[in-house]
Design an enzyme around this catalytic site. Structure first.
Site: not given
Ligand code: NAP
Length: 351
Positions: A150, A180, A243
């Site tokens: 991001c 976030s 950001h």
């Molecule tokens: P998050 O809120 O922690 O969400 C993680 C997701 O992954 C949830 O749906 C969770 O499901 C699922 N998950 C976790 N363990 C799992 C498993 N063993 N099997 C299947 N599903 C599983 O994280 P986030 O902030 O949304 O980020 C998600 C991804 O996008 C990450 O790789 C992050 O680096 C990337 N990202 C985030 C941002 C940002 O600004 N937040 C920006 C760019 C990229 P449950 O609810 O069932 O645990």
């Protein structure tokens, strides 16, 4: 009008929820299946997700039953978006690609793979061709495409006109990153309220590497990365979305003045401007003349969060130019960027 059934992996997370919000009225893509961990599987989405978006949970997804992230649970979808936690994204995304289901991912796991495009449609749309060298399936039906970190998104988008016009020698930046970006519940409130945290673990190597892949040149199926050093200091600040980056660059060819560079941004035309993609902003780079701008609270949501905002362009006493860049981290830097990638893939007939 294109018409696709899509799945979302990691649908209960912060990025997954942003996918749901952005896709709820999408003209081409209909949400057909939601996946998350075994903690959420078999529950309705309403029961499984701790909804943190500012708009109501769409009725069309609230009663969908969340599935395990296994390809057999996703038959009938044309492709999946992935907002999976990186601890599981590598294995899960590979399994889907091997099952012939294209994956459009936000996670970091495949970003540095030499056969996987790391894509910002306005920066390197031609890198889509790398899909042709992937071997997840014999018939090429399963593949993976990723969108960048991001910070790498506003950084590289703002560097693109400079790179093409003057050539880049070096880049130094400090990122001031919204909470976030850490997902939910993210950073403990006692760490971040009234404070700045001067380290985001694991963030800086991604900011160093990804712009070089994004600005690389593709020839005969081989990608040659751009070659200049990037030094980032990634900090977390008490901002909800957006950001903001303070960037200083050294250039091979010297611009006549900062005003010349402002004109360059104002006149820059995106290579996808004529494709009429539903999520593409009119101004992928928007230059603010007001020296107080851009600001995350005022400008992160402009054009549905899909812009990179730039401002404060000035000569640098140390290198050549300094400026501010800013983008919405969970929209342009995550779910919105992935949706735009999918739209470009539709137009280019990969989907
Ligand atoms: P998050 O809120 O922690 O969400 C993680 C997701 O992954 C949830 O749906 C969770 O499901 C699922 N998950 C976790 N363990 C799992 C498993 N063993 N099997 C299947 N599903 C599983 O994280 P986030 O902030 O949304 O980020 C998600 C991804 O996008 C990450 O790789 C992050 O680096 C990337 N990202 C985030 C941002 C940002 O600004 N937040 C920006 C760019 C990229 P449950 O609810 O069932 O645990």
């Amino acid at each position: 009008m294109p018409d696709y059934n899509v799945g979302i992996l990691g649908a209960t997370g912060a990025v997954g929820q942003k996918f749901i919000r952005l896709l709820q009225d999408h003209p081409w893509f209909t949400i057909a299946a939601l996946g998350a961990s075994s903690r959420s599987a078999e529950k309705t989405y309403r029961e499984a997700a701790n909804w943190i978006e500012a708009t109501a949970m769409p009725g069309t997804v609230a009663d969908l039953v969340v599935r395990e992230c296994e390809p057999s649970q996703f038959t009938g979808v044309d492709f999946v978006f992935s907002g999976l936690d990186s601890s599981v994204a590598g294995d899960v995304e590979r399994t889907f690609a091997e099952a012939g289901i294209p994956v459009i991912s936000n996670a970091k796991n495949f970003r540095t793979d030499p056969t996987v495009p790391l894509l910002i449609p306005e920066v390197n749309p031609d890198h889509i061709e790398m899909i042709g060298s992937q071997t997840f399936t014999k018939d090429g039906s399963g593949w993976i495409i990723t969108n960048p970190n991001c910070v790498a998104v506003p950084l590289t988008t703002s560097l693109k006109p400079l790179f093409d016009t003057y050539g880049l020698e070096s880049v130094i930046l400090t990122s001031m990153q919204a909470v976030s970006g850490a997902g939910y519940p993210g950073v403990p409130s006692l760490d971040i309220m009234g404070n700045v945290v001067p380290l985001i673990s694991g963030e800086e190597p991604k900011i160093h590497e990804e712009p070089l892949k994004l600005l690389g040149s593709l020839s005969g199926g081989t990608l040659t990365h751009a070659d200049f050093p990037v030094q980032a200091t990634a900090t977390r600040v008490p901002v909800i979305n957006g950001h903001l980056l303070s960037v200083t660059v050294g250039l091979h060819k010297k611009p006549g003045s900062a005003d010349e560079v402002k004109e360059l941004y104002r006149n820059w035309k995106s290579p996808i401007a004529d494709l009429d993609l539903p999520s593409a902003p009119d101004y992928p780079i928007f230059y603010y003349d007001d020296e107080r701008y851009p600001q995350p609270r005022l400008h992160a949501d402009a054009e549905n969060g899909m812009r990179t905002a730039v401002g404060r362009m000035r000569s640098s006493a140390v290198l050549d130019l300094s400026y501010i860049a800013m983008a919405h981290n969970t929209v342009r830097g995550a779910a919105g960027g992935a949706i735009l990638n999918a739209e470009l893939l539709v137009r280019r007939e990969y989907l």
